[in-house]
Design an enzyme around this catalytic site. Sequence first.
Site, PDB file in Angstrom:
ATOM      1  N   SER A  40       3.546  -6.685   1.447  1.00  0.00           N
ATOM      2  CA  SER A  40       2.671  -7.192   2.498  1.00  0.00           C
ATOM      3  C   SER A  40       3.026  -6.540   3.845  1.00  0.00           C
ATOM      4  CB  SER A  40       2.756  -8.715   2.550  1.00  0.00           C
ATOM      5  OG  SER A  40       1.718  -9.257   3.316  1.00  0.00           O
ATOM      6  N   ASP A 163      -2.671  -9.114  -1.840  1.00  0.00           N
ATOM      7  CA  ASP A 163      -1.390  -9.119  -1.139  1.00  0.00           C
ATOM      8  C   ASP A 163      -0.179  -9.228  -2.075  1.00  0.00           C
ATOM      9  OD1 ASP A 163       0.872 -10.579   0.431  1.00  0.00           O
ATOM     10  OD2 ASP A 163      -0.520  -9.905   1.984  1.00  0.00           O
TER      11      ASP A 163
END
Length: 277
Positions: A40, A163
């Site tokens: 991320s 993500d």
Amino acid sequence: MSVDTAFVLGGGGVLGAHEVGMLQALDEAGIKPDLIVGTSVGALNGVMLAAAPGDAVARLTSLWKSDVVRTAFAGSWVTRLSTLAKTGTHLHSAGPLRGLLAEMLPVARIEDLSVPFQCVAASVERAAAHWFTKGPLVDAVLASCAVPGLLPPVRIGDDHFLDGGLVHSIPVGRAVALGARRVYVLHVGRIERPLVVPRKPWEVGLIAFEIARRHRFTEEMATLPADIEVHVMPAGSISRPGVDLSQLRYRDSSHISGYIERAYQASSHYLTQQSSA
């Protein structure tokens, strides 16, 4: 690939600014990575270090203070609601973040980075972690940063990715599996905040999400071989028990300078203690 020291950078949105302060402290202490693993926002910070380690801290500091958050999540409420109405799945286009990455990164492929780098994303079709170890760099980092509901899934080939924090919030196990003997864990400060039993309706989901994102890291840390040297860098964050509402204020960049400075001071102090021990 010969690996002694690895940097592991976790996810956490705007709180990722803490990692910049940690990187500054590590750089001043002369500690350099042989491998960088990110997820991320940690993939974004990590790839900047992997691309140009000599000036990465200065570039990241400038990038964060010039409001990378508002660039990635651009648009007024009207624009965001319009995007949601059109797509039905997300508030923001991936275009601004893609453009930023393309502008900032000096190479196009993972294997051309100065320091070996890997990042992780969640495969939608396979419901599994996917590690990007080679290939187009911007696509890989964008996939790792594709926050559900905020950014669209990233299509690469026939697969779609979200993500990386969904599958690995702080992927320390990956660094060890790749041969690292000394690991520096750079996180966003959340693990320094004790969790409490939720008492309000909106706290239930937030606490449940936080448990989900922490548990794998906790398990991996507990099962590391005894001969692995691990340093969890302190973020210097305020560790009051309670619900962390920062994940709801995902565009609030007002505390970025403070995040960087507190993490730098806390990490510098930690490294000084380690060197004198």
